[in-house]
Design a protein around this motif. Structure first.
Motif, PDB file in Angstrom:
ATOM      1  N   ALA A 199      -1.239   4.216  -0.876  1.00  0.00           N
ATOM      2  CA  ALA A 199      -2.588   4.293  -0.315  1.00  0.00           C
ATOM      3  C   ALA A 199      -3.062   5.309   0.711  1.00  0.00           C
ATOM      4  CB  ALA A 199      -2.978   2.936   0.316  1.00  0.00           C
TER       5      ALA A 199
ATOM      6  N   GLY B 201      -3.443   1.389  -3.167  1.00  0.00           N
ATOM      7  CA  GLY B 201      -2.165   1.488  -2.947  1.00  0.00           C
ATOM      8  C   GLY B 201      -1.266   1.370  -3.927  1.00  0.00           C
TER       9      GLY B 201
ATOM     10  N   ALA C 263       0.725  -1.315   0.021  1.00  0.00           N
ATOM     11  CA  ALA C 263      -0.007  -0.078  -0.128  1.00  0.00           C
ATOM     12  C   ALA C 263       0.648   1.207  -0.033  1.00  0.00           C
ATOM     13  CB  ALA C 263      -1.023   0.139   1.055  1.00  0.00           C
TER      14      ALA C 263
END
Length: 413
Positions: free
Chosen positions: A178, A306, A175
């Motif tokens: 993200a 992400g 991620a």
């Protein structure tokens, strides 16, 4: 019916005929080669943060928006450091995702800490409710994974950990780009770890621990870097400063060549994100009306993906084949990177998690199985494909979308 509409597995023409490999990361450009070559002549081993390792950590901290970043040889070693510097020990327990790559949880089990496994939501992530189901008096921490790039519902998880006085640890390995409701993942927990092994930001092999806590940063240095760096960077008045020379007894430093790759990657992070997010949007649009597979992406009102891989949700009720048969049909069409992952799955019954004595003989025992309906529902229907992110990737991006559409059309009920 033309041969182009007949599935390749049934005698038709492949929808995609591009030689493998279809996905390599990072994109090895002349500029990246020059960065590695320059580092070869600069230093192959840094004993402190005065060189490229320090440059990589500073750049990574800026990238995440965290005060501190400490690099490690792998994401696994960084998670082990998180466990140790958090003070967890045998007799304590941590709640972890049952559906994740095993290294999210194995460092805790290595030290004899009980791992209690939480169920998943429709994105493969833990929630406050699934964590609450596993709470016991022994639990001192939660570690979560933002699975496949989808951020966990962090508002409720932060509140849950605060209510129960639990350390919150984030595994952000999937991620890097993200966020949850405008805030970057990796900044919600007491500590967070990012793997940099072939992820959207890569060092080849490596990991990074980020934190806002000065003490955790110094303990992270003791866990993996020791000697000259610790003697230079740890405050002499700290109670643990006498350990600066030996550290905690281990060395987990990232290589300088890996750090040089990481610096180059971070210099190009805006370009990587822009390209990958464009591709994500293309797939989301191209598969929007597909009855067989749909992108598994959190709503943009909650968070940003992400950009590790694109996850797809297979809808068995709308298909005449199973998930695994669908994957095989796509691969026969030439889309060899369409994958139902095997290494990332329900890890709750692995023998390692039945160990409580890290020095006991290696005689396997199977932990008792628990009901994890969310994990089963997610894992049994999940498919992934790469998110490309470099110049010249358009034929693969378009080709994989053509394959997914062709196979879906052929098997749709």
């Amino acid at each position: 019916m033309t041969t182009t509409s007949v599935l390749a597995a049934h005698g038709g023409t492949k929808a995609l005929d591009i030689p493998r490999p279809h996905y390599q990361w990072p994109a090895v450009t002349a500029e990246l080669e020059q960065a590695v070559r320059a580092q070869l002549h600069r230093s192959l081993s840094d004993r402190d943060a005065s060189g490229v390792i320090g440059e990589f950590e500073a750049a990574f901290a800026r990238f995440v928006g965290a005060p501190h970043a400490v690099s490690f040889a792998s994401g696994t070693s960084a998670i082990h450091a998180m466990s140790r510097i958090a003070g967890l020990r045998p007799g304590d327990a941590v709640i972890a995702p049952a559906y994740t790559f095993f290294a999210t949880a194995t460092p805790f089990a290595h030290d004899g800490i009980e791992v209690r496994f939480a169920d998943a939501d429709r994105y493969g992530n833990v929630t406050a409710a699934t964590l609450a189901e596993k709470l016991t008096p022994a639990v001192r921490a939660v570690i979560l994974t933002h699975m496949w790039g989808n951020p966990c519902p962090m508002d409720e998880i932060v509140q849950f950990c605060g209510t129960h006085n639990l350390l919150l640890l984030e595994d952000c390995s999937h991620a890097h780009f993200a966020s949850w409701r405008g805030r970057r993942v990796g900044t919600f927990g007491d500590m967070a770890v990012f793997s940099t092994n072939q992820k959207a930001i890569t060092t080849g092999e490596g990991g990074v621990l980020v934190t806002a806590d000065d003490r955790y940063r110094e303990l992270a240095l003791l866990f993996g870097h020791y000697n000259k760096r610790c003697q230079k960077e740890i405050h002499p008045g700290a109670e643990y400063y006498p350990y600066a020379f030996t550290g905690m007894g281990l060395k987990h430093r990232i290589t300088t060549l890996g750090a040089a790759i990481g610096v180059h990657q971070l210099d190009h992070a805006p370009d990587i994100e822009t390209r990958r997010r464009t591709i994500l949007t293309r797939y989301a649009s191209g598969l929007a009306d597909n009855p067989v597979i749909t992108p598994a992406i959190v709503p943009e009102t909650d968070g940003q993906h992400g950009l590790y891989v694109l996850g797809l949700r297979f809808n068995p009720a709308n298909a005449s084949v199973s998930r695994d048969e669908f994957v095989a049909l796509c691969q026969a069409e030439g889309a060899t990177e369409v994958d139902a992952p095997g290494s990332t799955r329900d890890i709750s019954t692995e023998p390692l998690f039945a160990r409580r004595d890290p020095f006991a003989p290696w005689v396997p025992r199977t932990p008792p199985a628990t009901e994890l309906p969310g994990v089963a529902a997610f894992a049994d229907t999940f498919i992934k494909i790469p998110l490309w992110g470099y110049a010249g990737d358009a034929p693969l991006v378009d080709g994989y979308l053509d394959v997914l559409t062709k196979v879906s059309t052929a098997v749709a009920r």
